[in-house]
Write an enzyme that holds these catalytic residues in place. Structure first.
Site, PDB file in Angstrom:
ATOM      1  N   ASP A 199      29.872  -3.268 -40.265  1.00  0.00           N
ATOM      2  CA  ASP A 199      29.950  -2.591 -41.551  1.00  0.00           C
ATOM      3  C   ASP A 199      29.853  -1.085 -41.260  1.00  0.00           C
ATOM      4  OD1 ASP A 199      28.631  -3.494 -44.834  1.00  0.00           O
ATOM      5  OD2 ASP A 199      30.062  -1.965 -44.218  1.00  0.00           O
TER       6      ASP A 199
HETATM    7  C1  GLC Z   1      30.531  -0.691 -47.367  1.00  0.00           C
HETATM    8  C2  GLC Z   1      30.158  -2.130 -47.656  1.00  0.00           C
HETATM    9  C3  GLC Z   1      31.191  -3.117 -47.214  1.00  0.00           C
HETATM   10  C4  GLC Z   1      32.565  -2.498 -47.307  1.00  0.00           C
HETATM   11  C5  GLC Z   1      32.630  -1.377 -46.283  1.00  0.00           C
HETATM   12  C6  GLC Z   1      33.978  -0.658 -46.317  1.00  0.00           C
HETATM   13  O1  GLC Z   1      29.413   0.051 -47.018  1.00  0.00           O
HETATM   14  O2  GLC Z   1      28.896  -2.601 -47.216  1.00  0.00           O
HETATM   15  O3  GLC Z   1      31.055  -4.280 -48.060  1.00  0.00           O
HETATM   16  O4  GLC Z   1      33.569  -3.461 -47.036  1.00  0.00           O
HETATM   17  O5  GLC Z   1      31.585  -0.441 -46.448  1.00  0.00           O
HETATM   18  O6  GLC Z   1      34.119   0.030 -47.525  1.00  0.00           O
END
Ligand code: GLC
Length: 752
Positions: free
Chosen positions: A281
């Protein structure tokens, strides 16, 4: 004698290398063999921009990084011509011409925004949820998006957690069915199809178990809870062929998910056979320094890669340190090659080497009618009727004047909910607009009463009360603005925010029936105003077509069919409250509980029931898991169970007859629950093991039959998956709070 079912490994359909893939597998391995170390590391980097800047010009350094082969995937590039330009650079101006993945959070629809995933879970309709993902995939591919960061399948038992809005609810069985449906919807029937988008199932793992419902917080879980509750939807997504998995921000028992080897390699790959890639993430690799798990970014990169993480989202630990780490022997070339192979395998399976570019003539930006149709269907079927005193709903079309009050009656942006980056308020149809269209503007009087959902000002109250004075019924549209749920938006007080409760009480004092329609990203505690309302329709955040869906339900054009995918707390102090809880040695005895105010003065210490409950809130939820009213009533017949004594290899058939005993056609969602009475590890008082939806006309009956295998009854006992001999309770009921009328015994191999 314990009967043991060895789950010897899951043959992962769709992600297992079949014979036909051997050729393309070899092609990937050959390509990896020709790549330099720098080119390999380049494939592990996910670059791009924040969600807000996604349509701005691409900075030259990003294009140069692509040209240098330093980027494997991009996020949030939402200008189609920029997607085309960057893909052309990757394919035509780099040494191996490896195409890029273009990722975007298309969580519940692109421009035609569907209800939030928690709402979609309330449909209990996997086929419809799959259609929603399919529609979003077609819209996303028009922009060149070939990878989405969905489905989010975190089991959520704590509505303080803002991301419950994106979840599939509290149950592993329902969550697993929906997870598989969304993966099928996103990836389509053929991965190489022009409208296939690689799914990225997230957040692996147990992110929904954050302590206190506070986002990004610590997760401490026994292995039994992890495997029996939080992992099943991920396994279902992998079995459905999900091509990627995203590691979560949280630690689990002291190890951050992005470097959790047993999760990322031991379970995901060695046990489940997952062959796609794992992406971190956002910045979660370098956040392991803040976690206190990594000494520095170089260590974080080594720990993550060696644990089984393949691609790093946005932070640059891989890019900045893997070359030196390789030279110092702190990461092996085999591990690096493995990560690159997994990423290239996904690109290969998506057919990107053959067809890397957007389909010509793609209608990026269009508001497709099919997407709107599915979004509206999802909004209709996700709404849950929680209360309907005196059958005040549906509202008769002969009603005189309707007063519309509340901060969410005409909030086109808010009704889209969280994670609706590409939703456009101007495309939204609000409940106020739809009601005026349905009844005629002259029969609708509107006074919001509050400027927004958090407002505490009472300046608008007089106007709202004035509107009610001339009305036959009040529709109060309350709840939460979109910003109050979603990532990083946990709330410690989950009642209606601001002065909404105060306003509802003032409206109820007029004697005009108040119908509360809630638009929110989580279950809200309604205890304090529930009795002031005649009816409650919970619409969640229903998306672009919230208006037509809600008004059709209120006017009886549609009949509510939603069922709760979460247990509803009577107060925030009850949390965590969920249906598949353990019985404890002193289970609550509702009949022996007395209200706090009725406890006699000077009561003797042991004079109240010494059982597991709250003196001030009891232990019953406001509404049980699986609950939802319709505009009709249903009766359930006797339970038939065959056989009553089950031997290994046999299937138990459980059936009953369901009848629409009311006077309106309606859809009933019947639910199959079991209870394993005794286990070497204590078992929950209920477990959902099946469900089915039936639309029945008044007087119509349906025979409902479920087949249970012994594997369906298996649980992880801390060491292995087992189904132990013994007695099981079973029932087919309308929600989790009904007695289980049936019994059967599993005799094991030699009786029990
Ligand atoms: C965010 C979220 C994740 C998302 C990623 C890209 O912080 O936790 O669910 O897909 O970043 O935006």
């Amino acid at each position: 004698m314990r009967f043991w079912i060895g789950v010897v490994g899951i043959i992962v359909s769709g992600a297992t290398v079949g014979v036909a893939d051997v050729g393309s597998e070899q092609r990937v391995l050959d390509l990896v063999g020709r790549m330099t170390l720098a080119e390999k590391i380049g494939q592990l980097n996910l670059r791009g921009r924040g969600s807000t800047g996604s349509t701005a010009e691409i900075p030259d350094e990003l294009a140069e990084a692509v040209r240098a082969g330093s980027v494997g995937a991009l996020i949030n590039i939402m200008l189609p011509e920029e997607v085309d330009r960057l893909q052309r650079i990757a394919v035509e101006e780099t040494s191996h011409g490896i195409p890029l993945l273009f990722g975007r959070d298309v969580i519940h629809g692109l421009h035609a925004v569907a209800p939030i995933p928690l709402a979609q879970a309330a449909t209990w309709n996997p086929a419809l949820v799959e259609a929603g993902a399919r529609a979003a995939a077609v819209d996303a591919r028009a922009y060149g998006i070939n990878w989405t960061f969905a489905p989010m399948v975190d089991i959520a038992r704590d509505p303080r957690w803002g991301r419950i809005a994106e979840s599939v609810g509290e149950d592993p069985f329902l969550g697993s069915r929906l997870a598989a449906a969304m993966v099928r919807g996103w990836q389509g029937r053929s991965l190489r199809g022009p409208m296939s988008v690689a799914a990225c199932v997230k957040h692996f793992a147990a992110y929904g178990a954050v302590e206190g419902g506070r986002d990004y917080n610590t997760v401490s879980l026994p292995e039994t809870e992890l495997r029996n509750i939080y992992l099943p939807p991920f396994r279902a997504a992998v079995e459905a062929g999900a091509l990627s998995v995203m590691s979560s921000f949280n630690e689990i028992n002291g190890i951050p998910a992005s470097a959790h080897r047993r999760l990322l390699t031991g379970i995901l790959r060695d046990e489940w056979g997952f062959e796609g890639f794992v992406v971190s993430d956002w910045n979660s690799v370098t956040e392991m320094i803040a976690h206190g798990f990594s000494r520095d970014e170089a260590s974080a990169a080594a720990q993550a890669l060696e644990a089984g993480l393949d691609m790093e989202m946005m932070s640059r630990a891989f890019e900045d340190h893997l070359t030196d780490l390789r030279a110092a022997g702190r990461v092996s070339m085999a591990t690096l090659d493995q990560a690159v192979t997994r990423i290239l395998r996904v690109k290969q399976r998506l057919g990107l080497f053959e067809q890397p570019y957007r389909e010509s003539g793609s209608a990026a930006g269009a508001l497709r009618q099919e997407s709107l149709r599915v979004a509206r269907r999802l909004a209709v079927e996700s709404a849950v009727l929680l209360r309907n005193e005196g059958r005040v709903l549906p509202i008769s079309s002969q009603v005189g004047r309707v007063a519309v009050v509340g901060p969410l009656a005409d909030a086109p942006r808010e009704q889209l909910g969280t994670w609706s980056f590409d939703g456009r308020a101007e495309d939204s149809v609000s409940p106020l607009e739809s009601l005026r269209q349905s009844l005629g503007a002259e029969r609708v009087v509107f006074a919001p009463g509050l400027e927004h959902s958090r407002s505490t000002s009472r300046e608008g109250f007089a106007e709202a009360l004035q509107a009610v004075a001339s009305a036959d019924v009040v529709l109060f549209f309350g709840g939460e603005e979109a910003i109050l749920s979603g990532e990083a938006h946990s709330r410690a007080d989950i009642r209606l925010p601001g002065a909404q409760q105060v306003l509802i009480r003032e409206l109820a004092k007029t004697g005009t029936p108040v119908i509360l329609v809630v638009l929110a990203g989580r279950p809200l505690v309604l205890r304090e105003i529930l009795d002031e309302t005649a009816a409650v329709l919970y619409a969640w955040h229903p998306g672009t077509l919230a208006g037509p869906a809600i008004i059709d339900l209120l006017l009886g054009v549609e009949s509510p069919s939603g069922r709760l995918p979460v247990t509803w707390p009577r107060g925030v102090g009850q949390i965590p409250v969920y249906y598949n809880h353990k019985n404890t040695g002193r289970p609550p005895q509702p009949e022996r509980m007395i209200a706090l105010q009725e406890i006699p003065k000077g009561a003797w210490q042991s004079s109240l029931s010494n059982t597991s409950h709250y003196l001030d809130l009891g232990m019953e939820p406001e509404f049980p898991f699986g609950f939802g009213l319709t505009y009709s009533t249903f009766t359930y017949g006797d339970l038939e169970i065959q056989p009553r004594q089950v031997r290994s290899g046999q299937t138990v058939t459980v059936s009953t007859t369901v009848t629409n005993s009311g006077d309106a056609t309606a859809t009933e969602t019947v639910q199959l629950y079991v209870r394993d009475r005794v286990g070497r590890r204590t078992r929950p008082v209920r477990e959902l093991k099946g469900f089915a939806r039936y639309r029945l006309a008044p007087g119509e009956s349906e025979t409902v039959t479920f087949a249970l295998t012994l594997q369906d009854l298996a649980y992880f006992d801390g060491d292995q998956w087992v189904t132990e001999p013994g007695e099981f309770e079973v029932g087919i009921t309308p929600n989790a709070d009904r007695p289980l009328a049936g019994r059967f015994a599993f005799l094991g191999e030699n009786g029990y």
